[in-house]
Design an enzyme around this catalytic site. Structure first.
Site, short mmCIF file in Angstrom:
data_model
loop_
_atom_site.label_atom_id
_atom_site.label_comp_id
_atom_site.label_asym_id
_atom_site.label_seq_id
_atom_site.Cartn_x
_atom_site.Cartn_y
_atom_site.Cartn_z
N ASN A 130 0.80 -1.23 0.00
CA ASN A 130 0.00 0.00 0.00
C ASN A 130 0.83 1.28 0.00
OD1 ASN A 130 0.68 -0.68 2.64
ND2 ASN A 130 -1.06 0.41 3.50
N GLU A 132 3.72 -5.20 12.38
CA GLU A 132 2.75 -4.12 12.17
C GLU A 132 1.67 -4.70 11.26
OE1 GLU A 132 2.70 -1.23 13.45
OE2 GLU A 132 4.74 -0.90 14.16
N GLU A 178 6.83 0.87 15.73
CA GLU A 178 7.76 1.56 14.84
C GLU A 178 7.72 3.04 15.19
OE1 GLU A 178 6.57 0.16 10.83
OE2 GLU A 178 8.53 -0.84 10.88
N GLY A 182 2.29 -6.01 7.30
CA GLY A 182 1.40 -6.69 6.36
C GLY A 182 0.17 -7.19 7.08
N SER A 183 -0.45 -8.21 6.52
CA SER A 183 -1.70 -8.73 7.09
C SER A 183 -1.41 -9.57 8.34
CB SER A 183 -2.38 -9.62 6.04
OG SER A 183 -1.54 -10.73 5.77
N GLY A 193 1.62 -12.11 9.12
CA GLY A 193 2.36 -11.90 10.37
C GLY A 193 2.51 -13.18 11.17
N CYS A 232 -3.53 0.86 6.90
CA CYS A 232 -3.72 0.05 8.11
C CYS A 232 -4.59 0.77 9.12
CB CYS A 232 -2.37 -0.32 8.70
SG CYS A 232 -1.30 1.10 8.89
#
Ligand code: NAD
Length: 492
Positions: free
Chosen positions: A152, A249, A461, A227-228, A232, A283
């Site tokens: 994204n 994340e 992060e 990612g998803s 994860g 997200c």
């Protein structure tokens, strides 16, 4: 058609099996490039290149001050040359140029922030209370960091990982999404003008083929994944087998809670930006609108009017407001979620239709969709769609609003709209999410941590500990006086 190989040790590198994956422009449904289809053998070459960079040569011997200088040079380079990277990302993920320009014009600032942060890395002397001994904490890089990114916002998310990882003195192997790798590859080639070879390497391909091999590689010391939640889980499992620290994340299904005392026009701006900027492919997308019943119709009407007025078009056109969804599998998933929402009985108050704007009639466009009457059993309420689909439900009191906001497996972000300051603070404390916005939505800053509660991940992060997350601490004890004899009765 453009061909992208891996970028390893400062050079383009042919994939070991000479296989490539076609990359499709989501605005036109046409193949515009191909990227290397990486294998475990390619992951091995890239990790060894990175390992070489952190064990011998300039980067291995670098001080925090030297790394700060290099990151500042990278920031200067990006500030001058970011426009060269824009088109690759738009052709890959279809994001509209107004948004990509905004993100890329600010890329240099993330690196500049982490250049400054590098200067804060220093040993710390501790007072332990023991006489005749000193204790010092030394902060050391992990060595090779594996960074896995989604489609994204590839370059912005890469900056959040690369900036602190490099400031800490690591070398990085990035595995961008197979759906949008071109901008990361072009960035790495550009960054090669200032970074020593092997410090940043990019390998491309499918997660299960090359991403997992990268995570499992014995020379990788730390993994950072965006990612998803499904991806994860796989990455965390692969990292667990090597006892490697991981930052995850992951996805979200953020609530936006609007009270009747809120400024509804302001709230509408926040809700529209939360769910329809980037087509909801973020997200922190504010996908669930939880609104006090007495203003439900008024707010829903405002949102409908604004959403219906947006214009779809070529993402390279600055006037475009609705760009295509990022790829065909994602378009199919979003359309199927919309159909399911209708079938489950949610009321579509606007949008949700495939659009065919002039010049881009084969592109993956969907009009912004708003559903009301959404109930907690519906998939529309529970599942992350990651698209331009807003689910509205009404509440009658504050406790119900909190219950609804927390009724999700995720916990990345939340929005609260009220003119009552005490109520805003109460809800911020009660909602389980890593980021809470009050009368505002969407900002991210280098100094403020981002990350999730629950299935939205763990670790953070950005923020004050971002560089520390890419360092391991070594506690060094040094005797300054002779040690006492542990068995004095046998002395002599
Ligand atoms: P995804 O999980 O399908 O893929 C992300 C990356 O992981 C890709 O590079 C993919 O190739 C790789 N991957 C997949 N399986 C893997 C495996 N077994 N081993 C190693 N790597 C693997 O996610 P996506 O569809 O690219 O991105 C959308 C998702 O990302 C959404 O859920 C979104 O919410 C989330 N996201 C989260 C944040 C955040 O900061 N929390 C930011 C952006 C996107």
């Amino acid at each position: 058609m453009k061909t992208y190989q891996h970028f390893i040790a400062g050079e383009w590198s042919e994939p070991s099996e000479r296989c490539y994956i076609e990359t499709v422009n989501p605005a036109t449904d046409e193949v515009w490039a191909q990227i290397a289809r990486g294998t475990p053998a390619d992951a091995d070459v890239a990790v060894r290149a990175a390992h070489g960079a952190v064990t011998t040569g300039a980067w291995a011997a670098s001080t925090p001050g030297q790394r700060a200088k290099t990151l500042a040079e990278l920031a200067d380079l990006l500030e001058a040359r970011w426009p060269e990277l824009v088109e690759a990302e738009i052709r890959d993920n279809g994001k509209r140029i107004a948004e990509v320009n905004g993100q890329f014009a600010g890329l240099h600032a993330w690196y500049r922030h982490f250049a400054a942060e590098a200067l804060n890395i220093s040993a710390e002397h501790l007072e332990t209370g023991f006489p005749g001994v000193e204790n010092t904490l030394h902060y050391e890089p992990f060595g090779v960091v594996a960074a896995i990114t989604p489609w994204n916002s590839p370059l912005m998310i890469a900056a959040w990982k690369l900036g602190p990882a490099l400031a800490a003195g690591n070398a990085v192997v990035i595995k961008p999404s197979e759906m949008a790798s071109a901008s990361t590859l072009e960035f790495a080639a550009l960054a090669g003008d200032v970074l020593p070879a092997g410090v940043v390497n990019v390998i491309t391909g499918y997660g299960h083929e090359v991403g997992e091999a990268l995570v499992r590689h014995a020379l990788v010391g730390k993994v950072t994944f965006t990612g998803s939640d499904r991806g994860g889980v796989k990455v965390a499992e692969a990292a667990a087998s090597g006892i490697k620290p991981v930052t995850l994340e992951l996805g979200g299904k953020a609530p936006q809670v609007v009270f009747a005392d809120a400024d509804l026009d302001n709230a509408a701006n926040g809700i529209l930006s939360g769910i329809f900027l980037s087509n909801g492919q973020t997200c922190v997308a504010g996908a669930r609108l939880i609104v006090e019943r007495e203003v439900h119709d008024e707010l829903a009407g405002k949102l409908k009017d604004r959403a219906q007025g947006l214009t779809a078009g070529d993402p390279l056109d600055p006037a475009t407001e609705i760009a295509p969804l990022a790829n065909k599998p994602h378009l199919d998933k979003v359309i199927s979620s919309i159909e399911k929402a209708r079938a489950e009985g949610a009321k579509c108050i606007c949008g949700g239709e495939r659009l065919r704007p002039p010049g881009c009639s084969d592109g993956y466009f969907v009009s912004p969709a708003i559903f009301s009457g959404v109930t907690q059993e519906m998939e529309l309420w529970r599942e992350e769609i990651f698209g331009p689909v807003l689910a509205i439900t009404a509440f009658d009191d504050e406790d119900e609003a909190v219950r609804l906001a927390n009724d999700t497996d995720y916990g990345l972000a939340a929005g609260i709209w009220t003119s009552d300051e005490a109520r805003g603070a109460r809800l911020a404390a009660q909602i389980a999410a890593g980021t809470v916005y009050i009368n505002h939505y969407r900002n991210v800053a280098a100094g403020s941590p981002i990350g999730g509660y629950k299935r939205s991940g763990y670790g953070r992060e950005l923020g004050p500990d971002a560089v520390k997350d890419f360092l391991q601490v070594k506690s060094v004890w040094k005797g300054t006086a002779p040690m006492p004899d542990p068995f004095p009765q046998h002395a002599g």
